[in-house]
Design a protein around this motif. Sequence first.
Motif, PDB file in Angstrom:
ATOM      1  N   SER A  29      46.834 -21.255   6.195  1.00  0.00           N
ATOM      2  CA  SER A  29      46.783 -22.391   7.121  1.00  0.00           C
ATOM      3  C   SER A  29      45.874 -22.079   8.317  1.00  0.00           C
ATOM      4  CB  SER A  29      48.187 -22.802   7.576  1.00  0.00           C
ATOM      5  OG  SER A  29      48.747 -21.796   8.361  1.00  0.00           O
ATOM      6  N   ASN A  30      45.799 -20.782   8.706  1.00  0.00           N
ATOM      7  CA  ASN A  30      44.887 -20.430   9.799  1.00  0.00           C
ATOM      8  C   ASN A  30      43.423 -20.507   9.375  1.00  0.00           C
ATOM      9  OD1 ASN A  30      46.708 -20.139  11.870  1.00  0.00           O
ATOM     10  ND2 ASN A  30      47.033 -17.958  11.545  1.00  0.00           N
ATOM     11  N   ILE A  31      43.135 -20.200   8.105  1.00  0.00           N
ATOM     12  CA  ILE A  31      41.752 -20.352   7.601  1.00  0.00           C
ATOM     13  C   ILE A  31      41.380 -21.837   7.635  1.00  0.00           C
ATOM     14  CG2 ILE A  31      40.347 -20.300   5.466  1.00  0.00           C
ATOM     15  CD1 ILE A  31      40.420 -17.539   6.603  1.00  0.00           C
ATOM     16  N   GLU A  32      42.327 -22.683   7.232  1.00  0.00           N
ATOM     17  CA  GLU A  32      42.040 -24.136   7.227  1.00  0.00           C
ATOM     18  C   GLU A  32      41.721 -24.615   8.648  1.00  0.00           C
ATOM     19  OE1 GLU A  32      44.757 -25.033   3.307  1.00  0.00           O
ATOM     20  OE2 GLU A  32      45.557 -25.601   5.265  1.00  0.00           O
ATOM     21  N   PHE A  33      42.530 -24.130   9.618  1.00  0.00           N
ATOM     22  CA  PHE A  33      42.293 -24.496  11.022  1.00  0.00           C
ATOM     23  C   PHE A  33      40.931 -23.960  11.479  1.00  0.00           C
ATOM     24  CE2 PHE A  33      42.512 -23.047  15.478  1.00  0.00           C
ATOM     25  CZ  PHE A  33      42.626 -24.272  16.107  1.00  0.00           C
ATOM     26  N   PHE A  34      40.644 -22.701  11.138  1.00  0.00           N
ATOM     27  CA  PHE A  34      39.374 -22.074  11.523  1.00  0.00           C
ATOM     28  C   PHE A  34      38.191 -22.899  11.006  1.00  0.00           C
ATOM     29  CE2 PHE A  34      36.927 -18.547  12.985  1.00  0.00           C
ATOM     30  CZ  PHE A  34      37.807 -17.703  13.641  1.00  0.00           C
ATOM     31  N   ASN A  35      38.254 -23.238   9.718  1.00  0.00           N
ATOM     32  CA  ASN A  35      37.142 -23.983   9.106  1.00  0.00           C
ATOM     33  C   ASN A  35      36.962 -25.353   9.735  1.00  0.00           C
ATOM     34  OD1 ASN A  35      36.496 -21.974   7.333  1.00  0.00           O
ATOM     35  ND2 ASN A  35      37.727 -22.787   5.656  1.00  0.00           N
ATOM     36  N   GLU A  36      38.074 -25.983  10.064  1.00  0.00           N
ATOM     37  CA  GLU A  36      38.009 -27.364  10.544  1.00  0.00           C
ATOM     38  C   GLU A  36      37.699 -27.445  12.039  1.00  0.00           C
ATOM     39  OE1 GLU A  36      40.966 -31.068  10.945  1.00  0.00           O
ATOM     40  OE2 GLU A  36      41.472 -29.642   9.366  1.00  0.00           O
ATOM     41  N   LYS A  37      38.346 -26.584  12.845  1.00  0.00           N
ATOM     42  CA  LYS A  37      38.265 -26.761  14.301  1.00  0.00           C
ATOM     43  C   LYS A  37      37.429 -25.703  15.016  1.00  0.00           C
ATOM     44  CE  LYS A  37      41.236 -30.213  14.795  1.00  0.00           C
ATOM     45  NZ  LYS A  37      41.006 -31.484  15.354  1.00  0.00           N
ATOM     46  N   ILE A  38      37.141 -24.581  14.334  1.00  0.00           N
ATOM     47  CA  ILE A  38      36.379 -23.536  15.034  1.00  0.00           C
ATOM     48  C   ILE A  38      34.991 -23.410  14.392  1.00  0.00           C
ATOM     49  CG2 ILE A  38      36.342 -21.107  15.767  1.00  0.00           C
ATOM     50  CD1 ILE A  38      39.443 -21.354  15.906  1.00  0.00           C
TER      51      ILE A  38
ATOM     52  N   LEU B 236      38.129 -18.174  20.815  1.00  0.00           N
ATOM     53  CA  LEU B 236      38.599 -19.108  21.829  1.00  0.00           C
ATOM     54  C   LEU B 236      37.421 -19.876  22.448  1.00  0.00           C
ATOM     55  CD1 LEU B 236      41.044 -20.000  23.522  1.00  0.00           C
ATOM     56  CD2 LEU B 236      40.559 -18.115  25.064  1.00  0.00           C
ATOM     57  N   ALA B 237      36.334 -19.136  22.761  1.00  0.00           N
ATOM     58  CA  ALA B 237      35.153 -19.776  23.358  1.00  0.00           C
ATOM     59  C   ALA B 237      34.616 -20.863  22.426  1.00  0.00           C
ATOM     60  CB  ALA B 237      34.075 -18.730  23.628  1.00  0.00           C
ATOM     61  N   LYS B 238      34.571 -20.546  21.136  1.00  0.00           N
ATOM     62  CA  LYS B 238      34.020 -21.520  20.179  1.00  0.00           C
ATOM     63  C   LYS B 238      34.927 -22.754  20.101  1.00  0.00           C
ATOM     64  CE  LYS B 238      31.355 -22.943  16.773  1.00  0.00           C
ATOM     65  NZ  LYS B 238      31.147 -24.335  17.077  1.00  0.00           N
ATOM     66  N   SER B 239      36.243 -22.525  20.134  1.00  0.00           N
ATOM     67  CA  SER B 239      37.141 -23.689  20.036  1.00  0.00           C
ATOM     68  C   SER B 239      37.001 -24.565  21.289  1.00  0.00           C
ATOM     69  CB  SER B 239      38.589 -23.251  19.802  1.00  0.00           C
ATOM     70  OG  SER B 239      39.282 -23.105  20.992  1.00  0.00           O
ATOM     71  N   ILE B 240      36.717 -23.954  22.454  1.00  0.00           N
ATOM     72  CA  ILE B 240      36.615 -24.741  23.697  1.00  0.00           C
ATOM     73  C   ILE B 240      35.269 -25.474  23.785  1.00  0.00           C
ATOM     74  CG2 ILE B 240      36.647 -24.613  26.237  1.00  0.00           C
ATOM     75  CD1 ILE B 240      38.759 -22.434  25.997  1.00  0.00           C
TER      76      ILE B 240
END
Length: 370
Positions: free
Chosen positions: A61-70, A28-32
Amino acid sequence: MYHLIFVVKIKNNMRVCILGNGLASLTLAKSIVNQKIYVDFLYSKKTYPVNKTRTIGISKSNIEFFNEKIINIEKIIHKLKKIEIYSDNLEKQKLISFGNNSDHLFSIVKNHKLQQILEKNLFNNRYFTKTNYKKTINYSRDYDLVITTDYNHPITKKYFNKKIEKKYNSVAYTTIIKHDKIANNIAAQIFTKNGPLAFLPISEYETSVVYSINNYLKGEIEITKLIKYYNLKYNLKKIDKIHSFELKGLSLRSYFHKNILAFGDLLHRIHPLAGQGFNMTIRDIKFLNNIIQNKIDLGLPIDSKLNIEFENNQKHKNYIFSSGIDLIHQFFNLERKTKNEFLSKSIQYFNKNSSINKIFTKIADEGLLF
Ligand SMILES: Cc1cc2nc3c(=O)[nH]c(=O)nc-3n(C[C@H](O)[C@H](O)[C@H](O)COP(=O)(O)OP(=O)(O)OC[C@H]3O[C@@H](n4cnc5c(N)ncnc54)[C@H](O)[C@@H]3O)c2cc1C
């Protein structure tokens, strides 16, 4: 006549405080901080031993989100193409399988490696500060938003003690088995008479094992013997130290108090049989990320209104999803107790119906589809 609309981006001095030191708080910290918002990461001095046998399965789909946004985690994940489910009741016959041999379905990552990559990156980020808890902080006054993942923090105990709890009467045993080289990209879950046992490949030489065993069997059995008995395909070299965890389910009744939001396993904790606990948290982060971005784009503050929006959108979805996992758990418990093959046979029947299989695969990947 044209109307010119200017969107003025206000200078971003927003400050978020995150309490806790687990995977949910770090992700969460990394995404913020990626959204250029200052994060004060507050943790207790108490440290916990690193458990290197813990792994997490993350959906495609969560890996894709992780790679792109986190953060890009391609280097530390092991991709799986298929998940096969077996049952003791049908003498280890296959009940159902998800995925095909050509596409990537799920990925397995070691918890401590994910934690390391997140920490290393955050410590070098100028929007990130990590400090010990201080008694002098006034959380409502000093921060726009406070997010707690820490069960033991006084704020959590004060505002987030109303919950729906579920006792599974089970203990999860985790370990890593080392074996001869094998093309290791199919996970197996066996619903044994003691509880669900998962073999989750993490490399060509290593596979993580999660065995959730019903409490009344605790102490009467030797986990290593059972792992060997149910091992379907590996030429075993070594079984690492076995760790154990008491399993409990919970859903918080209220997700927030004013500008304080609860997050991670503190919000919803579920049985690990479907490997969905952290996936639910990633979906929560995805949604939170979107609301924060909308507020930034509109020049609006990040405050308690964000918590209302988050709860309104996520609470019912998370509750239905958790109940679905509990239903699967009860379903196999019932079959085990009644020793009835009818339930397993019905699943085998569903397996032949490709559209039902596709729906289950999509829900496991993306969460509820509404
Ligand atoms: C056996 C098992 C297998 C799982 N497999 C999967 C999976 O395949 N896929 C998936 O999506 N989810 C899985 N999960 C769920 C996933 O592990 C959790 O959802 C996730 O780790 C929660 O992170 P968290 O930061 O919210 O909580 P935690 O990691 O529990 O951290 C919350 C807080 O507790 C503190 N803390 C850390 N360690 C300890 C400790 N030892 N004792 C007390 N407090 C501590 C931290 O400082 C933090 O403040 C599994 C869970 C278990 C038990």
